[in-house]
Design a protein around this motif. Structure first.
Motif, PDB file in Angstrom:
ATOM      1  N   LEU A   1      -7.506   9.075  -6.042  1.00  0.00           N
ATOM      2  CA  LEU A   1      -6.124   9.000  -5.585  1.00  0.00           C
ATOM      3  C   LEU A   1      -5.377  10.294  -5.854  1.00  0.00           C
ATOM      4  O   LEU A   1      -5.541  10.922  -6.913  1.00  0.00           O
ATOM      5  N   ASN A   2      -4.547  10.688  -4.896  1.00  0.00           N
ATOM      6  CA  ASN A   2      -3.621  11.777  -5.130  1.00  0.00           C
ATOM      7  C   ASN A   2      -2.586  11.263  -6.130  1.00  0.00           C
ATOM      8  O   ASN A   2      -2.072  10.158  -5.970  1.00  0.00           O
ATOM      9  N   PRO A   3      -2.259  12.021  -7.183  1.00  0.00           N
ATOM     10  CA  PRO A   3      -1.339  11.510  -8.208  1.00  0.00           C
ATOM     11  C   PRO A   3      -0.044  10.979  -7.615  1.00  0.00           C
ATOM     12  O   PRO A   3       0.578  11.609  -6.764  1.00  0.00           O
ATOM     13  N   GLY A   4       0.344   9.785  -8.071  1.00  0.00           N
ATOM     14  CA  GLY A   4       1.577   9.171  -7.607  1.00  0.00           C
ATOM     15  C   GLY A   4       1.416   8.284  -6.400  1.00  0.00           C
ATOM     16  O   GLY A   4       2.362   7.591  -6.005  1.00  0.00           O
ATOM     17  N   GLU A   5       0.240   8.274  -5.779  1.00  0.00           N
ATOM     18  CA  GLU A   5       0.003   7.467  -4.587  1.00  0.00           C
ATOM     19  C   GLU A   5      -0.842   6.245  -4.931  1.00  0.00           C
ATOM     20  O   GLU A   5      -1.526   6.213  -5.955  1.00  0.00           O
ATOM     21  N   THR A   6      -0.811   5.252  -4.061  1.00  0.00           N
ATOM     22  CA  THR A   6      -1.510   3.993  -4.312  1.00  0.00           C
ATOM     23  C   THR A   6      -2.810   3.874  -3.535  1.00  0.00           C
ATOM     24  O   THR A   6      -3.733   3.186  -3.971  1.00  0.00           O
ATOM     25  N   VAL A   7      -2.916   4.550  -2.366  1.00  0.00           N
ATOM     26  CA  VAL A   7      -4.131   4.413  -1.549  1.00  0.00           C
ATOM     27  C   VAL A   7      -4.593   5.775  -1.040  1.00  0.00           C
ATOM     28  O   VAL A   7      -3.793   6.689  -0.831  1.00  0.00           O
ATOM     29  N   ILE A   8      -5.904   5.890  -0.852  1.00  0.00           N
ATOM     30  CA  ILE A   8      -6.505   7.040  -0.180  1.00  0.00           C
ATOM     31  C   ILE A   8      -7.688   6.534   0.626  1.00  0.00           C
ATOM     32  O   ILE A   8      -8.502   5.743   0.129  1.00  0.00           O
ATOM     33  N   LEU A   9      -7.772   6.961   1.886  1.00  0.00           N
ATOM     34  CA  LEU A   9      -8.855   6.537   2.766  1.00  0.00           C
ATOM     35  C   LEU A   9      -9.839   7.687   2.957  1.00  0.00           C
ATOM     36  O   LEU A   9      -9.455   8.774   3.391  1.00  0.00           O
ATOM     37  N   GLY A  10     -11.093   7.459   2.629  1.00  0.00           N
ATOM     38  CA  GLY A  10     -12.149   8.436   2.871  1.00  0.00           C
ATOM     39  C   GLY A  10     -12.858   8.118   4.175  1.00  0.00           C
ATOM     40  O   GLY A  10     -13.178   6.952   4.450  1.00  0.00           O
ATOM     41  N   VAL A  11     -13.107   9.152   4.986  1.00  0.00           N
ATOM     42  CA  VAL A  11     -13.740   8.971   6.301  1.00  0.00           C
ATOM     43  C   VAL A  11     -15.080   9.687   6.306  1.00  0.00           C
ATOM     44  O   VAL A  11     -15.148  10.901   6.068  1.00  0.00           O
ATOM     45  N   GLY A  12     -16.144   8.944   6.564  1.00  0.00           N
ATOM     46  CA  GLY A  12     -17.470   9.533   6.619  1.00  0.00           C
ATOM     47  C   GLY A  12     -17.786  10.088   8.005  1.00  0.00           C
ATOM     48  O   GLY A  12     -16.987   9.984   8.949  1.00  0.00           O
ATOM     49  N   THR A  13     -18.972  10.668   8.135  1.00  0.00           N
ATOM     50  CA  THR A  13     -19.365  11.258   9.406  1.00  0.00           C
ATOM     51  C   THR A  13     -19.438  10.195  10.506  1.00  0.00           C
ATOM     52  O   THR A  13     -19.783   9.036  10.252  1.00  0.00           O
ATOM     53  N   ILE A  14     -19.080  10.592  11.711  1.00  0.00           N
ATOM     54  CA  ILE A  14     -19.169   9.711  12.876  1.00  0.00           C
ATOM     55  C   ILE A  14     -20.400  10.128  13.668  1.00  0.00           C
ATOM     56  O   ILE A  14     -20.488  11.262  14.142  1.00  0.00           O
ATOM     57  N   SER A  15     -21.346   9.247  13.811  1.00  0.00           N
ATOM     58  CA  SER A  15     -22.605   9.613  14.463  1.00  0.00           C
ATOM     59  C   SER A  15     -23.143   8.448  15.297  1.00  0.00           C
ATOM     60  O   SER A  15     -22.729   7.297  15.115  1.00  0.00           O
TER      61      SER A  15
ATOM     62  N   SER B   1       0.821  -1.215   0.000  1.00  0.00           N
ATOM     63  CA  SER B   1       0.000   0.000   0.000  1.00  0.00           C
ATOM     64  C   SER B   1       0.852   1.260   0.000  1.00  0.00           C
ATOM     65  O   SER B   1       0.401   2.328  -0.437  1.00  0.00           O
ATOM     66  N   ASN B   2       2.088   1.159   0.498  1.00  0.00           N
ATOM     67  CA  ASN B   2       2.982   2.318   0.531  1.00  0.00           C
ATOM     68  C   ASN B   2       3.979   2.199  -0.627  1.00  0.00           C
ATOM     69  O   ASN B   2       5.186   2.094  -0.432  1.00  0.00           O
ATOM     70  N   SER B   3       3.444   2.221  -1.831  1.00  0.00           N
ATOM     71  CA  SER B   3       4.236   2.036  -3.040  1.00  0.00           C
ATOM     72  C   SER B   3       3.800   3.024  -4.099  1.00  0.00           C
ATOM     73  O   SER B   3       2.792   3.708  -3.961  1.00  0.00           O
ATOM     74  N   ARG B   4       4.594   3.108  -5.159  1.00  0.00           N
ATOM     75  CA  ARG B   4       4.203   3.915  -6.321  1.00  0.00           C
ATOM     76  C   ARG B   4       4.527   3.145  -7.597  1.00  0.00           C
ATOM     77  O   ARG B   4       5.442   2.332  -7.642  1.00  0.00           O
ATOM     78  N   TRP B   5       3.764   3.432  -8.612  1.00  0.00           N
ATOM     79  CA  TRP B   5       3.920   2.779  -9.913  1.00  0.00           C
ATOM     80  C   TRP B   5       4.857   3.615 -10.763  1.00  0.00           C
ATOM     81  O   TRP B   5       4.590   4.780 -11.040  1.00  0.00           O
ATOM     82  N   ASP B   6       5.992   3.022 -11.171  1.00  0.00           N
ATOM     83  CA  ASP B   6       6.947   3.709 -12.030  1.00  0.00           C
ATOM     84  C   ASP B   6       6.719   3.226 -13.453  1.00  0.00           C
ATOM     85  O   ASP B   6       7.200   2.151 -13.849  1.00  0.00           O
ATOM     86  N   GLU B   7       5.982   4.026 -14.219  1.00  0.00           N
ATOM     87  CA  GLU B   7       5.610   3.633 -15.577  1.00  0.00           C
ATOM     88  C   GLU B   7       6.839   3.508 -16.475  1.00  0.00           C
ATOM     89  O   GLU B   7       6.963   2.566 -17.259  1.00  0.00           O
TER      90      GLU B   7
END
Length: 444
Positions: A375-389, A287-293
């Motif tokens: 995804l932020n360019p160059g990154e492999t993962v992004i976590l979205g967090v919804g409302t906590i209720s 998950s902490n990697s990048r794709w080198d085209e």
């Protein structure tokens, strides 16, 4: 002998090609010192202050607030005393000599300790070397109630104030300044105006008809749009979701917040979610990697530079926390709080938004349950967090099964399917959720 030097717009980082002039802090006729802040510019990433590479008198501003200027183009001319070697197009590349004060190291967030010199605060020596013609001193200056030291040179005020004075028909030479160091303020101009104060310059947004408003696409908004389009059509996104009970994490937050050693730490729920995500990423190295085209390689990275997406008046920015997995819970909380404060103030530097390896987007603060983050360019993962209720939730098993009010949220994980397959993505999301359900799992 004087020599007019031109200061060219530098590349302040990350190969930027242009920037917008936001606010000039000097005007023609002002005497400036080396390292005095001249102008605020907005790059594709952040608001940046540019210091002066020269000492002397400002002779001309080559761009107005709102103008977009290409890197390498002149933005200001300064008359310096004595013959000076012309500056190259990118001034920060010019080495300082022993007799020349060194330029400020880097651009970006300003210090609050008073390092910034105010306009016109230069010593009188440079002004004596370049005497102004007699006509430069307004004739009615003797009748002006301001002190002679304040009215002896050109009127000092910012360009928006000059523009307002022009619209209202106010002669700035007749205005009594109340600002620091004899600077004419907006209030001074309004007080001296005989017109109604609601006569203001037209807004920067151009109205093409009564039915529409056109807003220029530039700065951070332009950069974000280009980056998101590139990311969406380059990396094959997969998004997975999990809705979970995080009551145990919220209870742990309350217990820790009551500790004496945590009284000055802002322990937001996002801190605990970030900690769980970092722990899960450590257990899923891909998950902490990048794709080198170009090299056709997957590059695994040692440190997790965790970006936190922040909404600002200029658009979305994603500064990151370097080596976030090495921080304690308190250190991580402080880093997130500092990052958010700096971003809201528009003082995030280009360097702070470079080299990110993973991102968290907390859209739950807007009352949104879930989404599909890009995804932020160059990154492999992004976590979205919804409302906590608080929601009704089934707890217990068998005869003990019951419905109770619990703290619930939804996490959305997007990942690059070139780097991670479905199993790895699912394990990363499930591991993050497991730590939030039972924070004790973080020690494994």
């Amino acid at each position: 002998m004087t020599n007019v030097q031109q200061f060219h717009l530098p590349d302040v980082g990350e190969g930027l090609t242009e920037a917008e002039i936001v606010t000039w802090l000097v005007a023609a006729g002002d005497v400036v010192e080396v390292n005095q802040i001249l102008v605020e510019i907005e790059t594709a990433k952040s608001l940046v202050e540019l210091p002066s590479p020269f000492a002397g008198e400002v002779t001309e501003l080559h761009a107005e607030p709102g103008d977009t200027v290409e890197v390498g183009k002149p933005i200001i001319s300064i008359a310096t005393a004595g013959a000076t070697t012309p500056t190259p197009s990118i001034p920060e590349a010019r080495p300082a000599t022993e007799d020349e004060p060194k330029l400020l190291v880097g651009y970006g967030a300003k210090e609050t300790s008073g390092r910034r010199r105010r306009r016109g605060a230069a010593t009188p020596a440079p002004a004596a070397a370049t005497p102004a013609p007699a006509a430069a001193t307004p004739a009615p200056a003797a009748a002006t109630p301001a002190p002679a030291a304040v009215r002896s040179g050109p009127v000092r005020c910012k360009p928006p104030v000059r523009k307002l004075a022009k619209v209202l028909g106010v002669d700035l030479a007749e205005v009594t300044p109340t600002g620091l160091d004899g600077i004419v303020t907006r209030a001074d101009v309004l007080a001296a105006s005989t017109k109604t104060p609601d006569v203001m310059p037209p807004p920067a947004v151009a109205e093409s008809s009564v039915d529409e408003i056109r807003i220029p696409i530039k700065g951070v908004r332009k950069h974000t749009a280009a980056a998101m389009v590139s990311s969406a059509f380059t990396a094959p996104h997969v998004t997975e979701f999990v809705t979970l009970d995080i009551t145990a994490t919220m209870e742990l937050r309350e217990r820790l917040a009551s500790r004496r050693d945590m009284k000055d730490v802002k322990l937001s729920p996002l801190t605990f979610i970030a900690r769980a995500f970092l722990r899960a990423m450590e257990r899923t190295p891909s998950s902490n990697s990048r794709w080198d085209e170009e090299a056709q390689e997957i590059v695994q990275l040692r440190d997790i530079n965790l970006g936190i997406a922040a909404a600002t008046p200029r658009g979305l920015v994603v500064p990151n926390i370097r080596a976030a997995q090495r921080l304690s819970l308190a250190e991580l909380a402080d880093a997130i709080a500092d990052l958010a404060t700096t971003a809201r103030a528009g003082r995030t530097t280009p360097e702070a938004m470079s080299h990110g390896t993973a991102t968290i987007s907390n859209f739950g603060v807007f009352g949104v349950d879930t989404g599909t983050p890009i995804l932020n360019p160059g990154e492999t993962v992004i976590l979205g967090v919804g409302t906590i209720s608080r929601r009704p939730w089934v707890v217990g098993e068998g005869v003990d099964e019951r419905i109770e009010p619990r703290w619930v949220t939804t996490l959305a994980l997007s990942f690059d399917h070139r780097v991670m397959d479905g199993q790895q993505g699912s394990e990363l999301l499930a591991d993050t959720a497991a730590v939030l359900r039972d924070p004790a799992l973080a020690v494994l």
